[in-house]
Design an enzyme around this catalytic site. Structure first.
Site, PDB file in Angstrom:
ATOM      1  N   TYR A 142      41.212 -39.183 -12.064  1.00  0.00           N
ATOM      2  CA  TYR A 142      41.559 -38.822 -10.687  1.00  0.00           C
ATOM      3  C   TYR A 142      41.698 -37.298 -10.547  1.00  0.00           C
ATOM      4  O   TYR A 142      41.211 -36.707  -9.584  1.00  0.00           O
ATOM      5  CB  TYR A 142      42.871 -39.513 -10.322  1.00  0.00           C
ATOM      6  CG  TYR A 142      43.286 -39.415  -8.877  1.00  0.00           C
ATOM      7  CD1 TYR A 142      42.676 -40.195  -7.891  1.00  0.00           C
ATOM      8  CD2 TYR A 142      44.320 -38.562  -8.491  1.00  0.00           C
ATOM      9  CE1 TYR A 142      43.078 -40.115  -6.558  1.00  0.00           C
ATOM     10  CE2 TYR A 142      44.733 -38.483  -7.174  1.00  0.00           C
ATOM     11  CZ  TYR A 142      44.109 -39.262  -6.209  1.00  0.00           C
ATOM     12  OH  TYR A 142      44.510 -39.180  -4.895  1.00  0.00           O
ATOM     13  N   LYS A 162      39.433 -34.932  -8.125  1.00  0.00           N
ATOM     14  CA  LYS A 162      40.030 -34.136  -7.053  1.00  0.00           C
ATOM     15  C   LYS A 162      39.800 -32.640  -7.269  1.00  0.00           C
ATOM     16  O   LYS A 162      39.638 -31.886  -6.300  1.00  0.00           O
ATOM     17  CB  LYS A 162      41.519 -34.447  -6.945  1.00  0.00           C
ATOM     18  CG  LYS A 162      41.824 -35.856  -6.448  1.00  0.00           C
ATOM     19  CD  LYS A 162      41.158 -36.151  -5.108  1.00  0.00           C
ATOM     20  CE  LYS A 162      41.659 -37.417  -4.465  1.00  0.00           C
ATOM     21  NZ  LYS A 162      40.980 -37.705  -3.178  1.00  0.00           N
TER      22      LYS A 162
END
Length: 236
Positions: free
Chosen positions: A137, A141
């Site tokens: 993640y 991002k």
């Protein structure tokens, strides 16, 4: 966050296409926008699939007009420590966040450049700065931030801006699921998080919607390639 943003942008005067894996999952948001007096269209699309993305964008253009504002908000989590993280955990998160934003941005940019005006907002996260148990993640991002800056450079001469919003702790179904996974009630989880936030509260979806609203506005025409941390305190 997507639902709150859709409602806010409708109030700003946008006709809103609400995209999710199935049209049924968009129904509540579409109904809320329409009840509020706005125009909305439910669109079922897997943003990882180039053909589905092309079809979805064409349908949006036909029913709502040229899509000159895009919010890339699709996201999933598959949290785990690195030694437990599977290849599927990695690939799934990267595909939804990064590939999805790429495919959607590529599909709409032709409408934006033709119009000589466009706005792209990508949803990043404070996890881009690193977060235990979120290697996939965090990488996705952080990648979105680099992607955003490159879009700003490439598309700026066509009147298109690209920016990223990086939320901190926002009370959503996703953070509620995280609380359940670690064995805390959602209230306990929020209270714990608030202790480490400068303004001493967790974020609300409306906080993100407000930031996106500004970045899509004419007032933000000289703001591009930026990452706005909406986290209740300094980040980055």
């Amino acid at each position: 966050m997507g639902a709150a943003t859709a409602l806010r942008l409708s109030r700003d005067g946008f006709a809103v296409a609400v995209c999710d894996l199935t049209e049924d999952s968009c129904a509540d948001t579409v109904a809320a926008v329409e009840k509020d007096g706005g125009r909305a269209l439910a669109v079922g699309v897997d943003v990882r699939d180039a053909e589905q993305v092309a079809t979805a964008v064409a349908r949006i253009a036909e029913h709502l007009g040229a899509p000159v504002a895009l919010v890339n908000n699709a996201g999933i989590t598959r949290d785990n420590l690195l030694f437990k993280l599977t290849e599927d955990d990695w690939d799934s998160v990267i595909a939804v966040h990064l590939r999805g934003a790429f495919l959607m941005s590529r599909a709409v940019q032709q409408h934006m450049t033709a119009a000589g005006w466009g706005r792209i907002v990508n949803l990043s996260s404070t996890s881009a700065l690193g977060n235990r148990g979120q290697a996939n993640y965090s990488a996705a991002k952080a990648g979105l931030q680099g992607f955003t800056k490159t879009l700003a450079i490439e598309l700026g001469k066509f009147g298109v801006t690209a920016n990223a919003v990086a939320p901190g702790f926002i009370a959503t179904d996703m953070t509620a699921a995280t609380a359940a996974r670690i064995g805390m009630t959602f209230e306990q989880f929020q209270d714990f998080a608030a202790e480490h936030i400068a303004v001493r509260r967790v974020g609300r979806p409306e906080d993100i919607a407000g930031a996106v609203s500004f970045l899509l506005s004419d007032d933000a025409g000289f703001v591009s390639g930026q990452v706005l941390y909406v986290a209740g305190g300094p980040q980055g």
